[in-house]
Design a protein around this motif. Structure first.
Motif, mmCIF file in Angstrom:
data_model
loop_
_atom_site.group_PDB
_atom_site.id
_atom_site.type_symbol
_atom_site.label_atom_id
_atom_site.label_comp_id
_atom_site.label_asym_id
_atom_site.label_seq_id
_atom_site.Cartn_x
_atom_site.Cartn_y
_atom_site.Cartn_z
ATOM 1 N N ARG A 1 -13.799 80.537 2.232
ATOM 2 C CA ARG A 1 -14.934 80.616 3.151
ATOM 3 C C ARG A 1 -16.146 80.142 2.356
ATOM 4 O O ARG A 1 -16.345 80.562 1.225
ATOM 5 C CB ARG A 1 -15.170 82.058 3.600
ATOM 6 C CG ARG A 1 -14.078 82.637 4.435
ATOM 7 C CD ARG A 1 -14.404 84.100 4.795
ATOM 8 N NE ARG A 1 -13.315 84.695 5.528
ATOM 9 C CZ ARG A 1 -12.293 85.340 4.965
ATOM 10 N NH1 ARG A 1 -12.224 85.482 3.660
ATOM 11 N NH2 ARG A 1 -11.337 85.850 5.703
ATOM 12 N N ALA B 1 -20.388 79.579 2.571
ATOM 13 C CA ALA B 1 -21.611 79.814 3.330
ATOM 14 C C ALA B 1 -22.754 80.012 2.357
ATOM 15 O O ALA B 1 -22.541 80.253 1.171
ATOM 16 C CB ALA B 1 -21.451 81.044 4.222
ATOM 17 N N LYS C 1 -23.024 76.496 6.551
ATOM 18 C CA LYS C 1 -22.968 77.676 7.408
ATOM 19 C C LYS C 1 -23.774 78.807 6.783
ATOM 20 O O LYS C 1 -23.910 78.890 5.572
ATOM 21 C CB LYS C 1 -21.519 78.136 7.575
ATOM 22 C CG LYS C 1 -20.623 77.113 8.250
ATOM 23 C CD LYS C 1 -19.156 77.499 8.089
ATOM 24 C CE LYS C 1 -18.219 76.362 8.341
ATOM 25 N NZ LYS C 1 -18.351 75.236 7.420
ATOM 26 N N LEU D 1 -24.284 82.566 5.577
ATOM 27 C CA LEU D 1 -23.466 83.655 5.051
ATOM 28 C C LEU D 1 -23.578 84.866 5.964
ATOM 29 O O LEU D 1 -24.681 85.275 6.321
ATOM 30 C CB LEU D 1 -23.942 84.019 3.640
ATOM 31 C CG LEU D 1 -23.194 85.141 2.943
ATOM 32 C CD1 LEU D 1 -21.768 84.708 2.644
ATOM 33 C CD2 LEU D 1 -23.908 85.526 1.669
#
Length: 116
Positions: free
Chosen positions: A17, A19, A48, A50
């Protein structure tokens, strides 16, 4: 760059992931070009924000200078990587940052996916 390396070098064995606490509107074109030199396409990546959920669902949280804006949960593994910021830098300045990130990612993969 770290997320792209982690995905590529772990061959998808690690869920990634990515971010930021204050993401830019787009990925630095010099970072995209530097990663393309490594055979990794980041041209479709969109920065993106977080979220608390992203941190909560992660086993390892790598921060790069987000300070107090990153959620902290007891029991999570956190690593703060001090790196030069590639924002606004040209490819000549981004290459050494990219190479530093690659070395760190290779070490992380060796820890998370030890060979038997």
């Amino acid at each position: 760059m770290a997320a792209a390396y982690l995905t590529a070098l772990s061959a998808g064995a690690i869920e990634v992931r990515s971010a930021g606490s204050e993401p830019a509107d787009s990925v630095n074109p010099a970072a995209v070009a530097a990663m393309a030199e490594e055979g990794i396409d980041m041209s479709a990546v969109t920065p993106k924000v977080l979220t608390v959920d992203a941190v909560w669902e992660s086993d390892v949280v790598i921060t790069m200078g987000c300070g107090d804006t990153c959620p902290i949960f007891p029991g999570k593994r956190y690593e703060d990587w001090e790196l030069d910021d590639p924002a606004g830098q040209g490819i000549e300045a981004v290459r050494p940052i990219r190479d530093d990130i690659k070395t760190r990612i290779q070490g992380l993969i060796a820890e998370l996916l030890p060979t038997t």
